[in-house]
Write a protein that holds these residues in place. Structure first.
Motif, PDB file in Angstrom:
ATOM      1  N   THR A  20      28.672  38.631  40.609  1.00 56.42           N
ATOM      2  CA  THR A  20      29.521  39.804  40.839  1.00 56.42           C
ATOM      3  C   THR A  20      30.826  39.685  40.073  1.00 56.42           C
ATOM      4  OG1 THR A  20      30.466  38.786  42.783  1.00 56.42           O
ATOM      5  CG2 THR A  20      28.643  40.318  43.141  1.00 56.42           C
ATOM      6  N   ALA A  21      31.259  40.812  39.551  1.00 56.60           N
ATOM      7  CA  ALA A  21      32.543  40.864  38.861  1.00 56.60           C
ATOM      8  C   ALA A  21      33.378  41.955  39.523  1.00 56.60           C
ATOM      9  CB  ALA A  21      32.335  41.167  37.380  1.00 56.60           C
ATOM     10  N   THR A  22      34.388  41.521  40.253  1.00 56.14           N
ATOM     11  CA  THR A  22      35.283  42.480  40.917  1.00 56.14           C
ATOM     12  C   THR A  22      36.715  42.001  40.726  1.00 56.14           C
ATOM     13  OG1 THR A  22      35.010  41.250  42.960  1.00 56.14           O
ATOM     14  CG2 THR A  22      33.651  43.210  42.698  1.00 56.14           C
ATOM     15  N   PHE A  23      37.672  42.832  41.126  1.00 57.93           N
ATOM     16  CA  PHE A  23      39.082  42.462  40.991  1.00 57.93           C
ATOM     17  C   PHE A  23      39.547  41.798  42.282  1.00 57.93           C
ATOM     18  CE2 PHE A  23      38.930  46.486  38.305  1.00 57.93           C
ATOM     19  CZ  PHE A  23      38.576  45.776  37.178  1.00 57.93           C
ATOM     20  N   ALA A  24      39.698  40.468  42.229  1.00 57.70           N
ATOM     21  CA  ALA A  24      39.911  39.703  43.448  1.00 57.70           C
ATOM     22  C   ALA A  24      41.306  39.896  44.038  1.00 57.70           C
ATOM     23  CB  ALA A  24      39.659  38.216  43.177  1.00 57.70           C
ATOM     24  N   SER A  25      42.280  40.300  43.231  1.00 54.93           N
ATOM     25  CA  SER A  25      43.630  40.445  43.775  1.00 54.93           C
ATOM     26  C   SER A  25      43.855  41.848  44.344  1.00 54.93           C
ATOM     27  CB  SER A  25      44.673  40.126  42.700  1.00 54.93           C
ATOM     28  OG  SER A  25      44.723  41.157  41.732  1.00 54.93           O
ATOM     29  N   MET A  26      42.802  42.627  44.455  1.00 56.44           N
ATOM     30  CA  MET A  26      42.948  43.986  44.994  1.00 56.44           C
ATOM     31  C   MET A  26      42.107  44.153  46.251  1.00 56.44           C
ATOM     32  SD  MET A  26      42.737  46.244  41.530  1.00 56.44           S
ATOM     33  CE  MET A  26      43.421  45.601  40.014  1.00 56.44           C
TER      34      MET A  26
ATOM     35  N   LEU B  87      45.731  38.505  47.488  1.00 52.57           N
ATOM     36  CA  LEU B  87      45.821  39.959  47.475  1.00 52.57           C
ATOM     37  C   LEU B  87      47.277  40.360  47.264  1.00 52.57           C
ATOM     38  CD1 LEU B  87      44.384  42.657  47.968  1.00 52.57           C
ATOM     39  CD2 LEU B  87      44.952  42.396  50.375  1.00 52.57           C
TER      40      LEU B  87
ATOM     41  N   ILE C 269      31.398  50.648  42.945  1.00 54.16           N
ATOM     42  CA  ILE C 269      32.183  50.741  41.706  1.00 54.16           C
ATOM     43  C   ILE C 269      31.325  51.330  40.592  1.00 54.16           C
ATOM     44  CG2 ILE C 269      33.347  49.393  39.910  1.00 54.16           C
ATOM     45  CD1 ILE C 269      34.083  47.351  42.083  1.00 54.16           C
TER      46      ILE C 269
ATOM     47  N   GLY D  80      34.292  35.981  36.443  1.00 59.19           N
ATOM     48  CA  GLY D  80      33.889  37.243  37.059  1.00 59.19           C
ATOM     49  C   GLY D  80      34.487  37.424  38.433  1.00 59.19           C
TER      50      GLY D  80
ATOM     51  N   GLU E 157      30.232  46.297  44.437  1.00 55.44           N
ATOM     52  CA  GLU E 157      29.920  46.507  43.023  1.00 55.44           C
ATOM     53  C   GLU E 157      29.100  47.768  42.806  1.00 55.44           C
ATOM     54  OE1 GLU E 157      27.933  43.383  40.945  1.00 55.44           O
ATOM     55  OE2 GLU E 157      29.646  43.266  39.592  1.00 55.44           O
TER      56      GLU E 157
ATOM     57  N   ASP F 146      41.931  39.688  36.425  1.00 48.35           N
ATOM     58  CA  ASP F 146      41.000  39.256  37.485  1.00 48.35           C
ATOM     59  C   ASP F 146      39.586  39.100  36.936  1.00 48.35           C
ATOM     60  OD1 ASP F 146      43.003  39.273  39.297  1.00 48.35           O
ATOM     61  OD2 ASP F 146      42.291  40.988  40.458  1.00 48.35           O
TER      62      ASP F 146
END
Lengths: 616, 256
Positions: free
Chosen positions: B91-97, A305, B161, A298, B158, A493
């Motif tokens: 939490t589930a998010t887009f870590a590379s953004m 980044l 989102i 998750g 989150e 991701d």
């Protein structure tokens, strides 16, 4: 009766093959189970076992006892080598991402090839076979080597010993506990270092045993590292990663299938094993006895980044591009040919990076798409008498369409299983190119794939390759920055989050897989016209590994990584090839140093340096 | 015009796993702007209930209605399209953004712009993303890498989102899990305010009873898959069966 022999002999041959597969695969699966390292160097350990065994056994008395002593001594030597490998290298990369561990073990593979060649020479080394090794038994009217009966008997024996080791001893219980839950075992105060080192030593010893037992029927040779590791991977994946009974079951399945397959479908033997693996993975995505991996923390994983390229880098890239475009004005034909190859390698690497970096789908068989593109161009020339532009159009179309079809199965998997299914597919494509001689010319390939007259000179073709490779590579970059690329990266991701905001994850991954395949196909088509010929080696595992190395060298996490990696790898390769005969040793060592010093790859390391010099 | 009646209605929902009933004949409804808490001891069936509502698993029996429309058995994606947002326990998010790019991604999906291959994603809906980040207090961190955020900030991201497609129902699974106690009240007060302003129905599970009794309009209590009580904080506190489940006449139920 000849009838019983017809069944019995292939049955026994299959069992002997299964035993050989099991010895190597059991070591691989045990190592993976505990350390989670995909040890590509396991085949190299088997090769070392065969060579060490040859040296020892040829010096010992030619008796069964001498052979047994030699085998045991070889296992001991390999255990020490395995422990050394774990302490010296792998221990330092356990925390690195899976792919960098893979890169490190690739480095070991390269170094081992040169070390073995340097110590033992290039000749295949066959054991002098004393009478007891040559003896046959007569079964059902057919003869069967007596030694192979010993190998068959060793299969259940070794399995039982390992089983007892893992179930009846404290060490074994710790190993199994670590396979289940590494963190918990660490929290309970068990010395993980010793556990991991000993597991690696055991795995290496088993690889050594597998190597020694190959000696009587075959020989120690320099090609056995990659063939062994491919077979062992198939077994481990079919059985389920980390599962010892799974490895035994899969060894039996594959050994017997091979033995009977040769009788039933002699033309498709090479593809058969990989077809079995593909079918198993499609039906049981975690192998026969494997359990599903913990998927998607998750977004808990540390991810760098991704930012748009800074202006300085864009200007630098533009300057390099202008220089590259002007190169034919001051470079000779040889340098231009090298330049053309570098450009094609760049596109090939960029296409792999697309699915592997942002897509999160590592492929061990990316050469399949390259090869399909190359053969599509060759068929266009020979079967359709098509002009070059059509041939170059068909290459990405054929590769992309095949990738879209096959990708439907691939994107349902993840991690190592996904990588192995791509490998299986590449091996099937390779086997077709190799064995369907009527269509592909087999090993002799297809010759006379020459470019159109306007691009026939080294300059003309260089410019063509430059235009297409740069357009393809930059096109992939543009897509990665666009909504589709972000969605692809998002699915990598955190799949949970991607689904929770309505992203069609499977469709996105499939599209990315097809796009990646199409670009690799374009690279293959270009290569076919550049060389004027197409061979099955374009689809070989070695070629897939080349692509992986380029991407990993450059760095997966940066968008410029594949470009830098491809140029560095092909450049380094050419320089080393002309400078030293031990180029693999140097390249392997360079890769290992890079993994230890700059695990983000060249471009990643440069980016880090840049950020340190100029805080954002 | 939005139809009257509850946003979410659940009727006779049931799910078994290998013969073990995880959720048995559960029925309830959530109204617009209402904060409904779903509580119960571990293993009571809260997570299963949540996964049935958001489409992760299919129920054996029963039906789920969104504004009167049947959504039972739809995929998570289809349910999200019909206006259900959700946050996760972990939490589930887009870590590379960046923080903003995370919200932009949700907006891109909402506006059906995923299959675009040319213009950079950061040029899509940037202003709208900032409008969503503002009320959760994340606007000044919009350019930061999501991977380096503090956990409380991730939770607020989150929330932004989950609100990106202007949902009618928000599902929050253990929204304050992993947060410092001092931060919990703030996050839930924020969720409550946003839900009231936008007339969003909120269903949440929660272990922290201070949070539950502090923000929930109504509370449902599950025990061993069955709904055993329903009512206001005061009613639940006074309910004998709830006290038995939580304070333990039965040692098997666990509790707090």
């Amino acid at each position: 009766m000849a009838g019983t022999g017809q069944i019995l002999i292939p049955l026994l041959t299959g069992l002997a093959d299964a035993a050989g597969l099991f010895f190597v695969a059991s070591g691989l699966t045990v190592i993976f189970g505990v350390t989670r390292v995909v040890n590509f160097a396991h085949g190299s350990l088997t090769m070392l076992g065969a060579y060490c065994g040859w040296s020892l056994i040829s010096r010992l008395p030619p008796t069964p006892l001498g052979f047994a002593l030699g085998a045991l001594a070889t296992m001991a030597i390999l255990a020490v080598i395995g422990a050394g490998l774990e302490i010296g290298l792998l221990r330092r990369v356990y925390r690195a991402p899976e792919l960098f561990q893979l890169l490190a073990t690739f480095g070991v593979v390269l170094m081992a090839q040169d070390i073995v060649q340097w110590l033992w020479g290039v000749e295949d080394l066959a054991l002098r076979r004393p009478p007891w090794l040559r003896a046959f038994v007569t079964l059902g009217g057919a003869r069967f080597p007596r030694f192979d009966l010993v190998v068959i008997a060793l299969f259940p024996l070794v399995f039982l010993l390992l089983w007892l080791l893992f179930t009846r001893t404290r060490w074994g219980r710790l190993v199994r506990a670590a396979t289940e839950d590494r963190e918990m075992v660490a929290a309970l105060g068990v010395d993980q270092r010793l556990l991991f080192t000993s597991v690696f030593a055991l795995g290496a010893a088993l690889a050594g045993l597998g190597g020694v037992l190959m000696l009587p029927d075959a020989s120690a040779n320099l090609g056995m590292d990659l063939t062994t590791v491919t077979d062992a991977f198939v077994v481990v994946v079919v059985g389920g990663l980390g599962s010892l009974p799974g490895a035994a079951l899969a060894s039996l399945l594959i050994g017997l299938l091979q033995a009977f397959g040769i009788m039933l479908v002699p033309r498709a033997t090479l593809a058969l094993v990989f077809v079995v693996m593909a079918v198993v993975l499609v039906l049981r995505p975690n192998g026969l006895l494997g359990r599903p991996p913990g998927r998607d923390g998750g977004g808990g994983e540390a991810r760098a980044l991704v930012r748009p390229a800074p202006a300085v880098l864009r200007r630098f890239g533009l300057a390099v591009l202008v220089l590259a475009a002007l190169a034919p004005l001051f470079l000779g034909p040889y340098a231009l040919a090298v330049g053309t190859e570098m450009l094609i390698a760049m596109l090939f690497a960029a296409s792999l990076h697309f699915m592997m970096g942002p897509g999160g789908m590592a492929s061990f068989g990316h050469a399949a798409w390259f090869g399909i593109g190359a053969y599509a161009s060759a068929f266009a020339v020979h079967l359709l008498a098509a002009p070059m532009p059509l041939g170059l159009l068909l290459a990405p179309l054929a590769a992309g369409a095949t990738a879209a079809l096959f990708g439907a199965f691939v994107v349902r998997l993840s991690g190592v299983y996904l990588a192995m299914l791509t490998l299986a597919f590449a091996q099937i494509v390779w086997a077709i190119a190799f064995q369907w001689v009527d269509l592909t010319g087999g090993d002799n390939g297809i010759l006379g794939v020459w470019p159109a007259r306007w691009a026939a000179g080294p300059r003309g073709f260089y410019w063509l390759a430059l235009a297409l490779a740069v357009a393809g590579t930059l096109g992939l970059r543009v897509i990665l920055a666009a909504p589709f690329g972000h969605a692809l990266r998002g699915a990598r991701d955190s799949r949970r989050r991607a689904e929770a905001i309505g992203l069609p994850v499977t469709a996105i991954q499939l599209a990315a897989f097809a796009l990646s395949g199409a670009q690799a196909g374009l690279a293959g088509g270009l290569y076919a016209y550049a060389k004027g010929s197409v061979f099955p080696t374009y689809i070989s595992l070695g070629h897939s590994v080349d692509a992986l190395l380029m991407v990993l060298l450059g760095g997966v996490a940066t968008m410029s990584g594949p470009i830098v990696g491809a140029l560095a790898y092909t450049g380094l390769y050419d320089v080393l090839l002309s400078a030293t005969s031990l180029w693999r040793l140097v390249l392997g060592a360079a890769i290992i140093v890079l993994v230890l010093a700059a695990p983000e790859g060249i471009a990643g390391g440069a980016l880090k340096l840049w950020q340190r010099v100029r805080p954002a | 015009m939005k139809p009257l009646g509850p946003v979410l209605a659940v009727a006779g929902l049931a799910k078994s796993f290998g013969g073990v009933a995880a959720v048995r004949e559960v029925s309830f409804a959530v109204a617009r702007g209402e904060m409904l808490a779903l509580i119960g001891p571990n293993g009571a069936g809260k997570s299963t209930c949540f996964n049935l509502l958001s489409g992760q698993i299919r129920p054996d029996r029963g039906a789920v209605f969104l504004d009167g429309e049947v959504v039972t058995g739809l995929s998570p994606r289809a349910i999200w399209r019909r206006g259900v947002g959700r946050t996760f326990q972990i939490t589930a998010t887009f870590a590379s953004m960046t923080v903003r790019e995370n919200v932009q991604m949700a907006l891109i999906s909402h506006h059906r712009r995923v299959w675009r291959f040319r213009r950079p994603a950061r040029q899509y809906f940037a202003a709208e993303a900032d409008v969503l980040l503002d009320p959760v207090g994340m606007r000044d961190q919009a350019g930061r890498a999501t991977g380096e955020l503090a956990y409380g900030d991730l939770k607020r991201l989150e929330l932004a989102i989950a609100l990106a497609h202007a949902p009618r129902l928000l599902l929050m699974d253990e929204p304050t899990a992993g947060m410092a106690p001092a931060e919990r009240g703030g996050l839930m007060a924020l969720a409550r305010r946003l839900a009231a302003e936008r007339a969003i129905a909120v269903l949440f599970t929660e272990h922290d009873m201070d949070v539950v009794f502090g923000v929930a309009d109504r509370i449902l209590v599950l025990d061993r898959g069955r709904l055993i009580a329903e009512g206001s904080g005061a009613e639940i506190r006074a309910d004998a069966r709830v006290r038995a489940v939580y304070l333990g006449s039965g040692a098997t139920s666990g509790g707090h």
